[in-house]
Design a protein around this motif. Structure first.
Motif, PDB file in Angstrom:
ATOM      1  N   GLN A  65       0.727  -1.435  -0.180  1.00 20.41           N
ATOM      2  CA  GLN A  65       0.165   0.056  -0.059  1.00 20.41           C
ATOM      3  C   GLN A  65       0.785   1.229   0.176  1.00 20.41           C
ATOM      4  O   GLN A  65       0.397   2.371  -0.744  1.00 20.41           O
ATOM      5  CB  GLN A  65      -0.834  -0.132   1.314  1.00 20.41           C
ATOM      6  CG  GLN A  65      -2.053  -1.011   1.243  1.00 20.41           C
ATOM      7  CD  GLN A  65      -2.959  -0.958   2.388  1.00 20.41           C
ATOM      8  OE1 GLN A  65      -3.922  -1.522   2.399  1.00 20.41           O
ATOM      9  NE2 GLN A  65      -2.341  -0.686   3.429  1.00 20.41           N
ATOM     10  N   THR A  77      -6.027   1.417  -1.008  1.00 22.17           N
ATOM     11  CA  THR A  77      -6.159   0.702   0.037  1.00 22.17           C
ATOM     12  C   THR A  77      -6.656  -0.679  -0.249  1.00 22.17           C
ATOM     13  O   THR A  77      -7.269  -0.951  -1.171  1.00 22.17           O
ATOM     14  CB  THR A  77      -7.267   1.179   1.191  1.00 22.17           C
ATOM     15  OG1 THR A  77      -6.832   2.526   1.791  1.00 22.17           O
ATOM     16  CG2 THR A  77      -7.050   0.180   2.274  1.00 22.17           C
ATOM     17  N   LYS A  79      -8.509  -3.954  -0.005  1.00 21.98           N
ATOM     18  CA  LYS A  79      -9.614  -4.331   0.715  1.00 21.98           C
ATOM     19  C   LYS A  79     -10.300  -5.957   0.235  1.00 21.98           C
ATOM     20  O   LYS A  79     -10.165  -5.959  -1.142  1.00 21.98           O
ATOM     21  CB  LYS A  79     -10.681  -3.220   0.550  1.00 21.98           C
ATOM     22  CG  LYS A  79     -11.046  -2.939  -1.046  1.00 21.98           C
ATOM     23  CD  LYS A  79     -11.567  -1.384  -1.378  1.00 21.98           C
ATOM     24  CE  LYS A  79     -11.744  -1.287  -2.543  1.00 21.98           C
ATOM     25  NZ  LYS A  79     -11.837   0.233  -2.781  1.00 21.98           N
ATOM     26  N   PRO A  80     -10.758  -6.396   1.111  1.00 22.29           N
ATOM     27  CA  PRO A  80     -11.261  -6.199   2.212  1.00 22.29           C
ATOM     28  C   PRO A  80     -10.116  -6.253   3.206  1.00 22.29           C
ATOM     29  O   PRO A  80      -9.070  -6.780   2.759  1.00 22.29           O
ATOM     30  CB  PRO A  80     -12.300  -7.311   2.707  1.00 22.29           C
ATOM     31  CG  PRO A  80     -11.947  -8.466   1.640  1.00 22.29           C
ATOM     32  CD  PRO A  80     -11.601  -7.835   0.590  1.00 22.29           C
ATOM     33  N   ALA A  81     -10.321  -5.699   4.378  1.00 24.09           N
ATOM     34  CA  ALA A  81      -9.088  -5.867   5.314  1.00 24.09           C
ATOM     35  C   ALA A  81      -8.896  -7.137   6.057  1.00 24.09           C
ATOM     36  O   ALA A  81      -9.922  -8.003   5.936  1.00 24.09           O
ATOM     37  CB  ALA A  81      -9.336  -4.699   6.388  1.00 24.09           C
ATOM     38  N   PHE A 106      -9.406  -3.909  -4.599  1.00 29.91           N
ATOM     39  CA  PHE A 106     -10.243  -4.773  -4.332  1.00 29.91           C
ATOM     40  C   PHE A 106      -9.309  -6.146  -4.228  1.00 29.91           C
ATOM     41  O   PHE A 106      -8.678  -6.456  -5.475  1.00 29.91           O
ATOM     42  CB  PHE A 106     -11.315  -4.957  -4.967  1.00 29.91           C
ATOM     43  CG  PHE A 106     -12.217  -6.212  -4.637  1.00 29.91           C
ATOM     44  CD1 PHE A 106     -12.661  -6.506  -3.365  1.00 29.91           C
ATOM     45  CD2 PHE A 106     -12.616  -7.313  -5.383  1.00 29.91           C
ATOM     46  CE1 PHE A 106     -13.496  -7.673  -2.914  1.00 29.91           C
ATOM     47  CE2 PHE A 106     -13.246  -8.338  -5.272  1.00 29.91           C
ATOM     48  CZ  PHE A 106     -13.722  -8.685  -3.935  1.00 29.91           C
TER      49      PHE A 106
END
Length: 196
Positions: A65, A77, A79-81, A106
């Motif tokens: 990131q 970012t 995602k998902p975390a 994603f």
């Protein structure tokens, strides 16, 4: 529809060629590549977009990131975390319209239908169409069934693999295209720069 799928595969072949010819493709280069492909205006007819999903090196999401943010995508970012055995992220997706911007970052590998197609593309080195999915680009206005077509990209693509582990270690990511099925069938999709 078959001819449009063949056209999409041809476009993904070109994306793989772009990455095979470069040790690092930048966002600006990917955009320029997309613009050159779409110069005639109908090459990508019916296709929601073309993109690149990267394997996160060493599964180090934080370092990945930071690198992407430093390269000109400050809000990027994954995602998902959460922690997963393998993490991927949509790094480039053109055209850069409001629909496609929603998908950046994603991890498609985190979802089983997408992951199965990605794994098959990686093991066969052939284009692979996923089962039906709801694309991240969809909203409540004229939603459509979606699918994705993937083609794996490797480091040192001309060198034979000596093991399954070697194949996994050299996997850079996937060229892919999200397909809205009604638009693919009718060929009517055009990029939209603003949400309706």
């Amino acid at each position: 529809m078959t001819s449009r799928l063949q056209s999409t595969i041809g476009v993904l072949d070109a994306v793989v060629g772009l990455f095979d010819a470069s040790s690092a493709v930048t966002r600006a280069e990917f955009h320029a590549f997309y613009m050159a492909l779409n110069r005639r205006g109908d090459t990508l007819k019916g296709i929601q977009g073309i993109g690149y999903a990267a394997v996160v090196p060493n599964n180090n999401v934080e370092a990945f990131q930071q690198q992407v943010r430093a390269s000109g995508q400050p809000d990027f970012t994954v995602k998902p975390a959460g922690t997963r055995a393998q993490t991927t992220a949509i790094l480039f997706l053109q055209p850069n319209d409001w629909r496609n911007q929603r998908a950046l970052g994603f991890d498609m590998y985190s979802e089983i239908t997408r992951r199965e197609a990605m794994q098959l593309a990686a093991s066969t080195r052939k284009p692979t169409l996923s089962g039906p999915v709801r694309l991240l680009q969809e909203n409540s206005i004229r939603p459509q069934v979606g699918a994705l077509i993937y083609q794996a990209i490797y480091r040192q693509p001309d060198r034979a693999f000596n093991s399954g582990q070697d194949r996994r270690n050299r996997l850079r990511g996937w060229a892919y295209s999200p397909l809205r099925m009604d638009d693919l069938i009718t060929g009517r999709w055009r990029p939209s720069t603003t949400p309706p």
